[in-house]
Design a protein around this motif. Structure first.
Motif, PDB file in Angstrom:
ATOM      1  N   THR A   1       0.936  -1.192   0.128  1.00 49.74           N
ATOM      2  CA  THR A   1      -0.080   0.082  -0.027  1.00 49.74           C
ATOM      3  C   THR A   1       0.938   1.262  -0.137  1.00 49.74           C
ATOM      4  O   THR A   1       0.621   2.125  -0.796  1.00 49.74           O
ATOM      5  CB  THR A   1      -0.797   0.037   1.214  1.00 49.74           C
ATOM      6  OG1 THR A   1      -1.706  -1.146   1.226  1.00 49.74           O
ATOM      7  CG2 THR A   1      -1.711   1.184   1.188  1.00 49.74           C
ATOM      8  N   GLY A   2       1.976   1.058   0.591  1.00 50.27           N
ATOM      9  CA  GLY A   2       2.745   2.488   0.798  1.00 50.27           C
ATOM     10  C   GLY A   2       3.396   2.476  -0.400  1.00 50.27           C
ATOM     11  O   GLY A   2       3.596   3.722  -1.045  1.00 50.27           O
ATOM     12  N   ARG A   3       3.955   1.642  -1.092  1.00 47.16           N
ATOM     13  CA  ARG A   3       4.665   1.569  -2.405  1.00 47.16           C
ATOM     14  C   ARG A   3       3.602   2.060  -3.363  1.00 47.16           C
ATOM     15  O   ARG A   3       4.112   2.908  -4.316  1.00 47.16           O
ATOM     16  CB  ARG A   3       5.155   0.178  -2.847  1.00 47.16           C
ATOM     17  CG  ARG A   3       6.554   0.079  -2.235  1.00 47.16           C
ATOM     18  CD  ARG A   3       6.880  -1.346  -3.011  1.00 47.16           C
ATOM     19  NE  ARG A   3       7.814  -1.970  -1.995  1.00 47.16           N
ATOM     20  CZ  ARG A   3       8.325  -3.125  -1.953  1.00 47.16           C
ATOM     21  NH1 ARG A   3       7.636  -4.076  -2.298  1.00 47.16           N
ATOM     22  NH2 ARG A   3       9.487  -3.596  -1.141  1.00 47.16           N
ATOM     23  N   ASN A   4       2.323   1.673  -3.446  1.00 49.57           N
ATOM     24  CA  ASN A   4       1.554   2.074  -4.433  1.00 49.57           C
ATOM     25  C   ASN A   4       1.052   3.636  -4.206  1.00 49.57           C
ATOM     26  O   ASN A   4       1.074   4.281  -5.204  1.00 49.57           O
ATOM     27  CB  ASN A   4       0.119   1.218  -4.116  1.00 49.57           C
ATOM     28  CG  ASN A   4       0.362   0.022  -4.936  1.00 49.57           C
ATOM     29  OD1 ASN A   4       1.149  -0.449  -5.515  1.00 49.57           O
ATOM     30  ND2 ASN A   4      -0.752  -0.996  -4.518  1.00 49.57           N
TER      31      ASN A   4
ATOM     32  N   LEU B   1       4.102   5.602  -5.648  1.00 47.82           N
ATOM     33  CA  LEU B   1       4.069   5.451  -7.187  1.00 47.82           C
ATOM     34  C   LEU B   1       3.061   6.549  -7.655  1.00 47.82           C
ATOM     35  O   LEU B   1       3.445   7.191  -8.627  1.00 47.82           O
ATOM     36  CB  LEU B   1       4.023   4.178  -7.430  1.00 47.82           C
ATOM     37  CG  LEU B   1       5.202   3.157  -7.139  1.00 47.82           C
ATOM     38  CD1 LEU B   1       4.814   1.650  -7.810  1.00 47.82           C
ATOM     39  CD2 LEU B   1       6.415   3.918  -8.058  1.00 47.82           C
ATOM     40  N   SER B   2       2.128   6.421  -7.010  1.00 49.86           N
ATOM     41  CA  SER B   2       0.980   7.100  -7.432  1.00 49.86           C
ATOM     42  C   SER B   2       1.220   8.517  -7.500  1.00 49.86           C
ATOM     43  O   SER B   2       0.715   9.572  -8.456  1.00 49.86           O
ATOM     44  CB  SER B   2      -0.680   6.927  -6.805  1.00 49.86           C
ATOM     45  OG  SER B   2      -0.557   7.331  -5.604  1.00 49.86           O
TER      46      SER B   2
ATOM     47  N   LEU C   1       1.479  11.253 -10.694  1.00 51.80           N
ATOM     48  CA  LEU C   1       0.541  12.276 -11.107  1.00 51.80           C
ATOM     49  C   LEU C   1       1.316  13.482 -11.675  1.00 51.80           C
ATOM     50  O   LEU C   1       0.660  14.499 -12.078  1.00 51.80           O
ATOM     51  CB  LEU C   1      -0.066  12.771  -9.595  1.00 51.80           C
ATOM     52  CG  LEU C   1      -1.034  11.937  -9.004  1.00 51.80           C
ATOM     53  CD1 LEU C   1      -1.470  12.612  -7.411  1.00 51.80           C
ATOM     54  CD2 LEU C   1      -2.119  11.802  -9.773  1.00 51.80           C
ATOM     55  N   GLY C   2       2.550  13.509 -11.522  1.00 54.57           N
ATOM     56  CA  GLY C   2       3.520  14.568 -12.252  1.00 54.57           C
ATOM     57  C   GLY C   2       3.931  15.474 -11.234  1.00 54.57           C
ATOM     58  O   GLY C   2       3.287  15.751 -10.243  1.00 54.57           O
TER      59      GLY C   2
END
Length: 141
Positions: free
Chosen positions: A121-124, A127-128, A132-133
């Protein structure tokens, strides 16, 4: 196609039935990376020796639906413990006290599973945020 599950431990324990009499029934317990599978014993042999066999149909207690392993008590050479599901349902078990107890094995596997889920969950989340830029504030013109 599903991948074969890694079996951490395979053995016998007893589960208390949810019926009126709440009898203890022998089960073959298979501990995997994602939960516990309980197989019924067919026949009168109690799961050992000739005249008995383990059923192929299994009840599955998945770690994703498990809250904790609770209520450990030691009596007459047996360990009594409860698996608490996220719904609040409690499932009672017992096993011999000698050797590594099932309650400890299940509790450690549950903690390992929950930790892996938290890391994922932390990695996701990380990464998100990265995908998002950037806001452009730190970019050079």
């Amino acid at each position: 196609m599903s991948l074969p599950l890694k079996v951490t431990r395979d053995g016998q324990l007893e589960k208390r039935s949810s019926g009126l009499l709440q009898l203890w029934k022998k089960k073959r317990c298979v501990l995997t990376d994602d939960g516990v599978r309980l197989h019924n014993c067919k026949g009168r042999g109690g799961g050992e020796g000739p005249g008995s066999a383990w059923s192929s149909k299994a009840k599955e207690l998945r770690f994703e639906r498990m809250a904790n392993v609770d209520c450990v008590e030691y009596k007459r050479g047996l360990v009594y413990f409860t698996v608490v599901m996220e719904t609040g349902k409690e499932i009672d078990f017992r096993c011999p006290q000698e050797g590594t107890a099932w309650n400890a094995e299940i509790a450690l596997a549950l903690v390992r599973y929950k930790n892996l889920q938290a890391v994922q969950t932390g990695r996701n989340r990380h990464l998100s945020k990265a995908h998002l830029g950037s806001t452009g504030e730190d970019e050079e013109l």
